[in-house]
Design an enzyme around this catalytic site. Structure first.
Site, PDB file in Angstrom:
ATOM      1  N   ARG A 199      -8.421  -9.168   4.738  1.00 44.18           N
ATOM      2  CA  ARG A 199      -7.390  -8.359   5.392  1.00 44.18           C
ATOM      3  C   ARG A 199      -7.691  -6.875   5.247  1.00 44.18           C
ATOM      4  NH1 ARG A 199      -2.221  -5.965   3.973  1.00 44.18           N
ATOM      5  NH2 ARG A 199      -0.553  -6.466   5.481  1.00 44.18           N
ATOM      6  N   HIS A 240       0.659  -2.587  11.417  1.00 45.00           N
ATOM      7  CA  HIS A 240       1.899  -3.222  11.868  1.00 45.00           C
ATOM      8  C   HIS A 240       2.272  -2.779  13.286  1.00 45.00           C
ATOM      9  CE1 HIS A 240       2.588  -5.147   8.043  1.00 45.00           C
ATOM     10  NE2 HIS A 240       2.368  -4.001   7.438  1.00 45.00           N
ATOM     11  N   GLN A 252       0.831  -1.197   0.000  1.00 48.85           N
ATOM     12  CA  GLN A 252       0.000   0.000   0.000  1.00 48.85           C
ATOM     13  C   GLN A 252       0.869   1.251   0.000  1.00 48.85           C
ATOM     14  OE1 GLN A 252      -3.307  -0.648   2.545  1.00 48.85           O
ATOM     15  NE2 GLN A 252      -3.930   1.491   2.594  1.00 48.85           N
ATOM     16  N   SER A 256       4.683  -5.837   3.129  1.00 48.47           N
ATOM     17  CA  SER A 256       3.334  -5.800   3.711  1.00 48.47           C
ATOM     18  C   SER A 256       2.348  -6.522   2.795  1.00 48.47           C
ATOM     19  CB  SER A 256       2.911  -4.351   3.976  1.00 48.47           C
ATOM     20  OG  SER A 256       1.768  -4.287   4.785  1.00 48.47           O
ATOM     21  N   LEU A 257       1.387  -5.818   2.191  1.00 45.49           N
ATOM     22  CA  LEU A 257       0.428  -6.445   1.276  1.00 45.49           C
ATOM     23  C   LEU A 257       1.144  -7.231   0.175  1.00 45.49           C
ATOM     24  CD1 LEU A 257      -0.975  -5.722  -1.787  1.00 45.49           C
ATOM     25  CD2 LEU A 257      -2.279  -6.968  -0.080  1.00 45.49           C
ATOM     26  N   GLN A 264       2.141 -10.969  10.864  1.00 46.20           N
ATOM     27  CA  GLN A 264       2.477  -9.793  10.055  1.00 46.20           C
ATOM     28  C   GLN A 264       1.713  -8.540  10.443  1.00 46.20           C
ATOM     29  OE1 GLN A 264       0.949  -8.528   6.378  1.00 46.20           O
ATOM     30  NE2 GLN A 264       2.755  -9.169   5.227  1.00 46.20           N
TER      31      GLN A 264
END
Length: 293
Positions: free
Chosen positions: A114, A189, A11, A89-90, A238
């Site tokens: 998610r 996070h 993102q 991340s993503l 994560q």
């Protein structure tokens, strides 16, 4: 043969018009139809909408997953293969799809859930810090409750995440060349994502993972693995833990990677890697015409 890693951005990399050149490919059309059925809306329409809509977590994450997956599929079609994969991340979900841990539809369903869970978390703040004293930052993070290191991108750029009050306090303590508060709904996070993470873990437990065809470096533990059980354990952690991208870059170099291809819009990851590993050859693939160059 040059040892190559494929990496996938998360993102923040989204751009209006991304993936548009893919939509006429017969193979991509099938995947786009599957995506539209799963999501209940058109990925390509959102990718061509205004930036504000595309930047909403609910839409950003599925759109990035689909576009990056389609680009990776075309790389395979042109006989390119990675020796290692990683995602920010993503982007880690695209890396897992590319490594054969799950299929396209399974990955998209996970990403959809998610995104929904993360979109529902409010009351947090994130900020990017550029140009800072590493030791001072570490000390202040230890002494400031409610804020953690969310993204350790490289020695000159990190992202902190936590309550708005704690983030504000830390920004007032740490000297930086530049600090930018991010336009996000929650403290991604960080431990503030705990409730969303617990709900998402239940979803993950119902999904069967397959051993990866190529090693993957996870955000939670930047050590290459192909073991399905370990990969799932790492993914479960994560959402509430930081993205260790600086260590990921160093690990790729340690594994003998010579070339890194960032697959997806923009050049965020190659920019981050360049500062950590100056000897790696860095390539960007954000469109069809860049494949094979």
């Amino acid at each position: 043969m040059t040892k190559t890693a494929w990496v996938f951005p998360g993102q923040g990399s989204q751009k209006i018009g991304m993936g548009i050149d893919l939509q006429d490919l017969p193979s991509a059309q099938t995947k786009l139809e599957q995506a539209n059925q799963i999501l209940g809306w058109s990925v390509m329409e959102i990718c061509q909408s205004e930036q504000e809509k595309l930047s909403q977590t609910l839409y950003t994450q599925p759109c990035l997953y689909v576009v990056e997956s389609l680009l990776a599929n075309e790389m395979f079609t042109h006989s390119f293969q990675p020796d290692l994969v990683a995602g920010h991340s993503l982007g880690e979900y695209v890396a897992l799809y590319v490594a054969g841990v799950f299929d396209f539809e399974t990955g998209l369903k996970l990403v959809k859930k998610r995104a929904e869970l993360m979109n529902n978390v409010t009351g947090g703040q994130m900020a990017a810090l550029m140009g800072f004293n590493q030791k001072q930052l570490e000390e202040e993070l230890q002494q400031t409750p409610g804020v953690v290191l969310a993204n350790d991108n490289n020695s000159a750029q990190v992202v902190i995440s936590g309550t708005p009050e704690a983030v504000e306090i830390l920004l007032g303590k740490v000297k930086t060349k530049r600090a930018v508060k991010l336009n996000v709904s929650g403290a991604f996070h960080s431990p503030l994502m705990e409730s969303a993470s617990r709900e998402f873990q239940q979803v993950l437990e119902s999904v069967e993972f397959t051993n990866a065809k190529v090693p993957i470096i996870s955000n939670f533990e930047p050590t290459p693995t192909t073991d399905a059980g370990i990969i799932k354990q790492h993914l479960e952690q994560q959402m509430t833990n930081g993205v260790r991208w600086r260590e990921t870059s160093l690990e790729m170099e340690k594994e003998g990677i010579e070339k890194v291809i960032e697959i997806g819009p923009g050049k965020v990851l190659t920019g981050l890697i360049k500062r950590t590993c100056q000897d790696l050859k860095l390539v960007n693939v954000s469109s069809l015409e860049q494949i094979g160059k």
